[in-house]
Design a protein around this motif. Structure first.
Motif, short mmCIF file in Angstrom:
data_model
loop_
_atom_site.label_atom_id
_atom_site.label_comp_id
_atom_site.label_asym_id
_atom_site.label_seq_id
_atom_site.Cartn_x
_atom_site.Cartn_y
_atom_site.Cartn_z
N ARG A 95 0.83 -1.23 0.00
CA ARG A 95 0.00 0.00 0.00
C ARG A 95 0.86 1.26 0.00
O ARG A 95 0.64 2.18 -0.77
N GLN A 96 1.88 1.24 0.88
CA GLN A 96 2.72 2.44 1.02
C GLN A 96 3.49 2.77 -0.25
O GLN A 96 3.86 3.90 -0.48
N ASN A 97 3.78 1.76 -1.05
CA ASN A 97 4.61 1.99 -2.24
C ASN A 97 3.84 1.88 -3.55
O ASN A 97 4.44 1.73 -4.62
N ASN A 98 2.49 1.92 -3.42
CA ASN A 98 1.65 1.84 -4.63
C ASN A 98 1.91 0.60 -5.44
O ASN A 98 1.90 0.63 -6.67
N SER A 99 2.20 -0.48 -4.76
CA SER A 99 2.46 -1.74 -5.45
C SER A 99 1.14 -2.52 -5.46
O SER A 99 0.56 -2.78 -4.41
N GLN A 100 0.67 -2.86 -6.63
CA GLN A 100 -0.59 -3.59 -6.69
C GLN A 100 -0.35 -5.09 -6.60
O GLN A 100 0.54 -5.62 -7.27
N ILE A 101 -1.12 -5.77 -5.76
CA ILE A 101 -0.99 -7.23 -5.67
C ILE A 101 -2.15 -7.87 -6.41
O ILE A 101 -3.32 -7.67 -6.06
N LEU A 102 -1.84 -8.63 -7.44
CA LEU A 102 -2.87 -9.36 -8.19
C LEU A 102 -2.70 -10.84 -7.86
O LEU A 102 -1.62 -11.41 -8.06
N PRO A 103 -3.75 -11.48 -7.34
CA PRO A 103 -3.59 -12.88 -6.93
C PRO A 103 -3.51 -13.85 -8.11
O PRO A 103 -4.31 -13.77 -9.04
N LEU A 104 -2.54 -14.77 -8.02
CA LEU A 104 -2.45 -15.85 -9.01
C LEU A 104 -3.10 -17.12 -8.49
O LEU A 104 -3.49 -17.99 -9.27
N ASP A 105 -3.12 -17.27 -7.18
CA ASP A 105 -3.77 -18.45 -6.60
C ASP A 105 -5.17 -18.51 -7.20
O ASP A 105 -5.89 -17.50 -7.19
N SER A 106 -5.56 -19.67 -7.73
CA SER A 106 -6.77 -19.70 -8.56
C SER A 106 -8.01 -19.21 -7.80
O SER A 106 -8.85 -18.51 -8.36
#
Ligand code: NAD
Ligand code: MG
Length: 393
Positions: free
Chosen positions: A142-153
């Motif tokens: 959040r602090q670094n504007n990093s987006q997490i997109l889940p790969l776990d199905s």
């Protein structure tokens, strides 16, 4: 052209990711690839995708890799790095816009954190990193504007079924599906004699050994429950787990009006990988389109906690202080490793984790050092417990 770094490129998820990328050379290029020891596969991948940077985490294997590269000298020579530092360089490599976090286990946390710190878009398969780091990984992202997109199905499915803007609309609950693994129907009296080979033979998915054993004990769903709470910022009571042996519905989101949105596809990791790589666009994954009229009936039922005690342990850890999930993950990694090395039985896995969870003091996590201390403390405890109580001397 999107540049992609793949951490854990030689594993099951890494190979599937490269398969999707190979079908879209106009859209993606590979800037970094990493492995622990699997230098032959890495070498072939290098020749095909020509990344600027390669990392061999294990030092001995890195030397062999150097030699192999020198012997087959050609005009292409990538930057080669080693060890944890090398993984962190790959995770924050300036060229890469997006980082696929596909290292298995706790070994993936430092690099995944480095990707978050560098503000990368993270395609997260390495669920253990999230489970062991409490809220730190999400906070760093959040602090670094990093987006997490889940790969776990399952989480990718939930992501696809959630409203685009969470503040605009409430959800009722998240429903995670679980195949139940290879021992859903097996008589409990035979559990003691389950071999690593049987545990790794998943009926629907082809995966690495560790996650295959986790699926057989259903610890995988326990880890995924924790993963869902962290990723989507929901409470454990808002997540339901249902067994769905056909692995066609990958998860669901229920809404207050009674609507339940489901994500369906054949069980093949290239579907969530293609989704996350192209997001918010869509590309072909290489997986054939679901043919509904060819499917058998889709079943859903409640999990049996007697059969799958590891699932209960994950709930216990979620209800304790934050570091309990770090301990849960570490003890599970030690127990699964010992089972794969035939030091303990399948039925010993849960007792190892249970004893470790009960005997180690749980604390709030406010910094990374606390996570690594708890991880080490739990590993030592679990190893000692196995040596003292379970290994025949
Ligand atoms: P795998 O065992 O097939 O591959 C693991 C990768 O990590 C390999 O490239 C290996 O070289 C690397 N690695 C292992 N130990 C390392 C270390 N100490 N340092 C650096 N690199 C190391 O595993 P997998 O099945 O691809 O799973 C990877 C992750 O994705 C796991 O966290 C798993 O839970 C998650 N996941 C996998 C699947 C799947 O279908 N395989 C599905 C969902 C989530
Ligand atoms: Mg999963």
């Amino acid at each position: 052209m999107k540049q992609v770094s793949i951490l854990g490129a030689t594993g099951s998820v890494g190979v599937s990711t490269l398969d999707v990328i190979a079908n879209h050379p106009e859209s993606f290029s590979v800037s970094a690839l990493t492995t622990n020891k699997n230098i032959d596969i890495l070498y072939d991948q290098c020749m095909k995708f020509r990344p600027e940077l390669v990392v061999v985490a294990n030092e001995d294997s890195a030397n062999k890799f150097f030699t192999k590269f020198k012997k087959n000298a050609n005009e292409y020579v990538p930057q080669i790095e080693t060890g944890r530092k090398g993984l962190e360089i790959a995770a924050s490599f300036k060229e890469a816009e997006c980082v696929v976090a596909a290292i298995v286990g706790a070994a993936g946390l430092p690099a995944t954190l480095a990707a978050a710190k560098a503000g990368k878009s993270i395609l997260l398969a390495n669920k253990e990193a999230l489970v062991m780091s409490g809220d730190l990984l999400m906070k760093e992202a959040r602090q670094n504007n990093s987006q997490i997109l889940p790969l776990d199905s399952e989480h990718n499915a939930v992501f696809q079924c959630l409203p685009i803007n969470k503040d605009q609309c409430d959800i009722e609950k998240i429903i995670l599906t679980a195949s139940g693994g290879p021992f859903l129907e097996k008589s409990l009296s035979e559990f003691e004699n389950i071999t690593p080979e049987q545990a790794c033979a998943h009926p629907n998915w082809e995966m690495g050994k560790k996650i295959s054993v986790d699926s057989a004990t259903m610890m995988n769903k326990g880890l995924e429950l924790i993963e869902a709470c962290k990723l989507f910022d929901v409470n454990v009571k808002d997540v339901e787990i249902v067994i769905h042996p056909q692995s066609i519905v990958h998860s669901m989101v229920a809404y207050p009006d009674g609507s339940v949105l489901a994500h369906m596809a054949y069980p093949d990791m290239r579907v969530p990988i293609a989704h996350a790589l192209a997001w918010p666009q869509r590309i072909e994954s290489g997986v054939k389109m679901l043919n509904l009229t060819e499917l058998s009936a889709l079943e859903f039922f409640k999990p049996d906690f007697n059969r799958f005690p590891c699932l209960q342990l994950a709930y216990d850890a979620l209800h304790a202080e934050q570091s309990a999930t770090t301990v849960l993950n570490a003890a599970n990694e030690v127990a699964v490793d010992s089972f794969l090395n035939e030091q303990i039985r399948f039925t010993d896995i849960a007792p190892v984790i249970d004893a470790t969870l009960q005997d180690i003091e749980h604390v709030e996590i406010d910094e990374l050092d606390v996570i690594f201390e708890k991880d080490q403390e739990a590993r030592k405890y679990a190893e000692r417990f196995i040596y003292d109580s379970l290994v025949r001397h």
